[in-house]
Design a protein around this motif. Sequence first.
Motif, PDB file in Angstrom:
ATOM      1  N   GLY A  12       0.998  -1.256   0.124  1.00 11.10           N
ATOM      2  CA  GLY A  12       0.079  -0.018  -0.044  1.00 11.10           C
ATOM      3  C   GLY A  12       0.941   1.369   0.027  1.00 11.10           C
ATOM      4  N   ASN A  13       2.078   1.079   0.396  1.00  8.29           N
ATOM      5  CA  ASN A  13       3.065   2.426   0.359  1.00  8.29           C
ATOM      6  C   ASN A  13       3.127   2.809  -1.262  1.00  8.29           C
ATOM      7  N   ILE A  14       3.248   4.239  -1.409  1.00  8.91           N
ATOM      8  CA  ILE A  14       3.730   4.713  -2.821  1.00  8.91           C
ATOM      9  C   ILE A  14       5.079   5.156  -2.620  1.00  8.91           C
ATOM     10  N   LEU A  15       5.800   4.542  -3.720  1.00  4.07           N
ATOM     11  CA  LEU A  15       7.176   4.795  -3.756  1.00  4.07           C
ATOM     12  C   LEU A  15       7.565   5.538  -4.948  1.00  4.07           C
ATOM     13  N   GLU A  16       8.681   6.428  -4.926  1.00  2.00           N
ATOM     14  CA  GLU A  16       9.087   6.991  -6.153  1.00  2.00           C
ATOM     15  C   GLU A  16      10.432   6.152  -6.436  1.00  2.00           C
ATOM     16  N   HIS A  17      10.421   5.517  -7.706  1.00  3.36           N
ATOM     17  CA  HIS A  17      11.440   4.562  -7.962  1.00  3.36           C
ATOM     18  C   HIS A  17      11.830   4.829  -9.536  1.00  3.36           C
ATOM     19  N   ASN A  18      12.821   4.676  -9.895  1.00  2.36           N
ATOM     20  CA  ASN A  18      13.294   5.113 -11.407  1.00  2.36           C
ATOM     21  C   ASN A  18      12.257   5.967 -12.104  1.00  2.36           C
ATOM     22  N   GLY A  19      12.245   7.229 -11.533  1.00  7.15           N
ATOM     23  CA  GLY A  19      11.503   8.130 -12.084  1.00  7.15           C
ATOM     24  C   GLY A  19       9.970   8.042 -12.431  1.00  7.15           C
ATOM     25  N   GLY A  20       9.332   6.800 -11.447  1.00  9.72           N
ATOM     26  CA  GLY A  20       8.193   6.761 -11.814  1.00  9.72           C
ATOM     27  C   GLY A  20       7.386   6.497 -10.290  1.00  9.72           C
ATOM     28  N   LEU A  21       6.082   6.550 -10.248  1.00  2.87           N
ATOM     29  CA  LEU A  21       5.389   6.594  -8.961  1.00  2.87           C
ATOM     30  C   LEU A  21       4.874   5.121  -8.815  1.00  2.87           C
ATOM     31  N   TRP A  22       5.279   4.183  -7.867  1.00  3.43           N
ATOM     32  CA  TRP A  22       4.803   2.908  -7.906  1.00  3.43           C
ATOM     33  C   TRP A  22       4.138   2.466  -6.608  1.00  3.43           C
ATOM     34  N   THR A  23       3.068   1.906  -6.525  1.00  4.64           N
ATOM     35  CA  THR A  23       2.547   1.261  -5.264  1.00  4.64           C
ATOM     36  C   THR A  23       2.820  -0.050  -5.045  1.00  4.64           C
ATOM     37  N   ALA A  24       3.303  -0.265  -3.594  1.00  5.52           N
ATOM     38  CA  ALA A  24       3.680  -1.763  -3.220  1.00  5.52           C
ATOM     39  C   ALA A  24       2.438  -2.367  -3.008  1.00  5.52           C
ATOM     40  N   VAL A  25       2.215  -3.569  -3.926  1.00 11.05           N
ATOM     41  CA  VAL A  25       1.400  -4.527  -3.975  1.00 11.05           C
ATOM     42  C   VAL A  25       1.564  -5.561  -3.012  1.00 11.05           C
ATOM     43  N   LYS A  26       2.892  -6.266  -3.117  1.00  2.00           N
ATOM     44  CA  LYS A  26       2.898  -7.362  -2.365  1.00  2.00           C
ATOM     45  C   LYS A  26       4.276  -7.134  -1.581  1.00  2.00           C
ATOM     46  N   VAL A  27       4.682  -7.466  -0.346  1.00  2.00           N
ATOM     47  CA  VAL A  27       6.129  -7.303  -0.050  1.00  2.00           C
ATOM     48  C   VAL A  27       6.384  -8.711   0.800  1.00  2.00           C
ATOM     49  N   ASP A  28       7.634  -9.513   0.321  1.00  2.00           N
ATOM     50  CA  ASP A  28       8.084 -10.475   1.160  1.00  2.00           C
ATOM     51  C   ASP A  28       9.379 -10.240   1.594  1.00  2.00           C
ATOM     52  N   HIS A  29       9.727 -10.428   2.945  1.00  2.00           N
ATOM     53  CA  HIS A  29      10.902 -10.279   3.629  1.00  2.00           C
ATOM     54  C   HIS A  29      11.658 -11.510   3.697  1.00  2.00           C
TER      55      HIS A  29
END
Length: 187
Positions: A12-29
């Motif tokens: 659910g976090n919104i990240l700025e990465h590689n010049g674009g805006l991305w929402t984290a859908v799934k995170v596995d540690h």
Amino acid sequence: MPKINGNEIRPGNILEHNGGLWTAVKVDHVKPGKGGAFAQVEMRNLRNGSKLNERFRSADKVERVRLEQKDQQFLYETDGQLVFMDSETFEQIELPAEILGERRPFLQDGMTVQVEYYENEALSAALPQKVVCRVVETEPVVKGQTAANSFKPAVLDNGIKVMVPPFVGSDEEIVVNTETMEYAERA
């Protein structure tokens, strides 16, 4: 904008990465037996919908973006564009109808929708969680049919098919959850 470590990324976090805006859908540690731990993040681009899988080590820094949320009133649709009006400033904006995806039929005239902005660019729109719809067509009510988990198909006034309990008949109004697209309760 705040920078966060790679191991602090949450769905659910919104990240700025590689010049674009991305929402984290799934995170596995992941903590492999050899080498350092990392977060395997599945991301979706907010502008074009493309997906990306990326690994972030705990030492990696990522820009976390906060989107501004505004309530907008739906006015009308024209040429595949949905026209919304800001309730405070009365400014009108147009968004593509695809922004709502499969939930588009639940949008009703005058409905208040939450639109998320990054700077002055509208990125997403969220319908209210529950919407009242009218059942147009369903099987007739059968007396004595009170089995716990028996549902029957019903067609709503917006053309969407949902499963409803046996006691719901035609021309009744029901509340539908727009996130799961399922029957919630009688209206």
